[in-house]
Design a protein around this motif. Structure first.
Motif, PDB file in Angstrom:
ATOM      1  N   ASP A  61     -12.862 -59.703  20.752  1.00 39.58           N
ATOM      2  CA  ASP A  61     -10.858 -60.334  20.194  1.00 39.58           C
ATOM      3  C   ASP A  61     -10.884 -60.101  18.472  1.00 39.58           C
ATOM      4  O   ASP A  61     -11.728 -60.831  18.002  1.00 39.58           O
ATOM      5  N   TYR A 105      -7.773 -60.769  15.789  1.00 35.60           N
ATOM      6  CA  TYR A 105      -6.387 -61.681  15.220  1.00 35.60           C
ATOM      7  C   TYR A 105      -6.159 -60.422  14.188  1.00 35.60           C
ATOM      8  O   TYR A 105      -6.461 -60.391  12.825  1.00 35.60           O
ATOM      9  N   ASP A 157      -7.586 -51.869  23.359  1.00 33.78           N
ATOM     10  CA  ASP A 157      -6.866 -52.561  23.125  1.00 33.78           C
ATOM     11  C   ASP A 157      -4.964 -52.833  22.442  1.00 33.78           C
ATOM     12  O   ASP A 157      -6.080 -54.303  22.156  1.00 33.78           O
ATOM     13  N   ASP A 192      -1.967 -55.109  21.001  1.00 32.37           N
ATOM     14  CA  ASP A 192      -0.816 -55.386  21.442  1.00 32.37           C
ATOM     15  C   ASP A 192       0.259 -54.826  20.669  1.00 32.37           C
ATOM     16  O   ASP A 192       0.142 -54.807  19.710  1.00 32.37           O
ATOM     17  N   SER A 250      -2.620 -51.672  12.719  1.00 33.83           N
ATOM     18  CA  SER A 250      -3.007 -51.278  13.868  1.00 33.83           C
ATOM     19  C   SER A 250      -3.987 -50.005  12.835  1.00 33.83           C
ATOM     20  O   SER A 250      -5.178 -49.354  13.718  1.00 33.83           O
ATOM     21  N   GLY A 301     -12.465 -62.914  14.500  1.00 34.91           N
ATOM     22  CA  GLY A 301     -11.862 -62.775  15.295  1.00 34.91           C
ATOM     23  C   GLY A 301     -13.356 -63.416  15.947  1.00 34.91           C
ATOM     24  O   GLY A 301     -13.818 -63.730  15.506  1.00 34.91           O
ATOM     25  N   THR A 315      -9.729 -56.341  21.783  1.00 33.19           N
ATOM     26  CA  THR A 315      -8.201 -56.725  22.140  1.00 33.19           C
ATOM     27  C   THR A 315      -8.144 -57.257  20.997  1.00 33.19           C
ATOM     28  O   THR A 315      -8.412 -57.463  20.924  1.00 33.19           O
ATOM     29  N   HIS A 367      -5.338 -58.557  19.109  1.00 34.11           N
ATOM     30  CA  HIS A 367      -4.169 -59.497  19.030  1.00 34.11           C
ATOM     31  C   HIS A 367      -3.202 -59.756  18.113  1.00 34.11           C
ATOM     32  O   HIS A 367      -3.752 -59.739  16.822  1.00 34.11           O
ATOM     33  N   ALA A 368      -0.877 -59.978  18.848  1.00 33.70           N
ATOM     34  CA  ALA A 368      -0.641 -59.742  17.643  1.00 33.70           C
ATOM     35  C   ALA A 368      -0.948 -60.971  17.133  1.00 33.70           C
ATOM     36  O   ALA A 368       0.132 -61.840  15.886  1.00 33.70           O
ATOM     37  N   GLY A 369      -0.529 -62.412  17.692  1.00 40.45           N
ATOM     38  CA  GLY A 369      -0.695 -64.097  17.673  1.00 40.45           C
ATOM     39  C   GLY A 369      -2.071 -64.634  17.205  1.00 40.45           C
ATOM     40  O   GLY A 369      -3.263 -63.308  16.471  1.00 40.45           O
ATOM     41  N   PRO A 385      -5.264 -66.553  17.033  1.00 39.56           N
ATOM     42  CA  PRO A 385      -6.517 -67.828  18.071  1.00 39.56           C
ATOM     43  C   PRO A 385      -5.958 -68.712  18.690  1.00 39.56           C
ATOM     44  O   PRO A 385      -5.470 -69.266  17.380  1.00 39.56           O
TER      45      PRO A 385
END
Length: 364
Positions: free
Chosen positions: A259, A261, A296, A298, A306, A345, A356, A358-360, A362
């Motif tokens: 993950d 962030y 993936d 967000d 990105s 991450g 993955t 994420h926009a937010g 952790p």
């Protein structure tokens, strides 16, 4: 300082791939390895890390306390100042030794230079920049090899030394490890804009170039030493495959997912604005295409960010996978050394190599 826009010789204009120290695309690299087949040695016996492990350098054990680390890297100009290009290329070549937890001992120069059309004094400036960075690393430069080539290229072959019991490698990430990045990303965006003359001597443009050059010329020595003191076992340096490309290789080799962030990833000044203006290198576009099936993102992640997560870096920072309890002290040491280090991450159980973004923030 970066070379002025009206410099008599614009080195970046001589480089069709300027914008990144472009590696062969990952898919083609894997195809090449398959074609060579048994001609590439996997790790066995005293060869602790060979060609097929996908790591940053080869490692050969000499005895219980010493292992040789061998690597090479070279590329076409990504800045116009020849001295800066030399500094960046040397730091980039030495970085693979640091990414393995080693220290560089000796290097030889690798250079390609047009026999006609470019003053040989410019090559002298390139070599002087490389020698300056190698000296800072405590690495001897002992000659090298130069060929006549219409497209200039420069780099080094480097031999280093490491403790075989304390090697950093890409396949040693464990679930729950936090991912720490030691330098900001965005060098390819800045270099691509520079090649296309986007800055036009503006103060903001000169500042963006100077920040990128300073980052690329900075050795990863301090980051490597801090990682070893923190007990880190898994690392890579972030170069042409981009942050997510190198993380994909690490997580896949370790049998894990990851993950990321996006808001935690440090960016170079003006990098996002340059991406928004369309300064995306061919290497970055190749990374985006290659990773589309395993990353993936967000929808809340800004498009420019990105892209920067795939930005084809030159002489980027180290990506470290560290135990959560070791991270506070590790981060403090990295930041005390002037690095914009951040936890970006976490490694997790899941499909090997799946990332993955994420926009937010952790959880926790």
């Amino acid at each position: 300082m970066a070379a002025p826009a009206d410099k008599a010789v614009r080195l970046t204009s001589l480089s069709p791939g300027a914008g990144c120290a472009c590696k062969l695309p990952l898919a083609k690299l894997e195809e090449l390895f398959a074609a060579v087949g048994p001609g590439l040695r996997p790790a066995s016996g005293d060869l602790l890390i060979g060609a097929l492990e996908g790591d940053d350098a080869a490692v050969l054990r000499l005895d219980d306390a010493r292992a040789l680390v061998l690597t090479t890297d070279f590329f076409t100009p990504i800045v116009d100042d020849p001295y800066d290009w030399g500094r960046i290329a040397a730091a980039n070549a030495l970085s693979d030794v640091y990414a393995m937890g080693g220290r560089p001992l000796i290097a030889v120069n690798l250079a390609a230079w047009p026999g006609d059309g470019l003053p040989i004094a410019l090559l002298g400036d390139v070599l002087r920049g490389g020698a300056e960075v190698a000296a800072r690393a405590g690495c001897l430069v002992a000659g090298g090899h130069t060929i006549d080539d219409p497209v200039p290229k420069y780099g080094m072959a480097v031999v280093g030394l490491a403790d075989p019991d304390r090697l950093l490698a890409i396949d040693r990430v464990t679930a729950g490890d936090l991912l720490v990045l030691t330098k900001a990303v965005g060098t390819s965006a800045v270099a691509t804009a520079l090649k296309h003359g986007a800055f036009q001597q503006s103060a903001a443009g000169v500042g963006a170039v100077d920040s990128a050059v300073a980052s690329m010329a900075l050795l990863n020595a301090g980051a490597s030493e801090a990682a070893l003191r923190a007990g880190v076992r898994a690392a890579t340096d972030v170069t042409g495959f981009g942050l997510l490309g190198h993380l994909h290789r690490m997580s896949r080799a370790s049998g894990l997912a990851a993950d990321v962030y996006a808001g935690r990833v440090p960016l170079l000044p003006a990098a996002a604005e340059l991406i928004e203006a369309g300064f995306v290198s061919g290497g970055t576009r190749a990374n985006l295409a290659r990773l589309a099936g395993v990353v993936d993102v967000d929808p809340g992640v800004p498009a420019a960010v990105s892209v920067l997560l795939h930005d084809a870096q030159t002489s980027g920072g180290l990506l470290l996978a560290a135990r959560a309890d070791a991270v506070p002290e590790l981060l403090a040491e990295l930041r005390a050394g002037g690095l914009p280090a951040a936890v970006i991450g976490r490694a997790a159980d899941g499909e090997p190599g799946r990332i993955t973004v994420h926009a937010g923030e952790p959880p926790g």
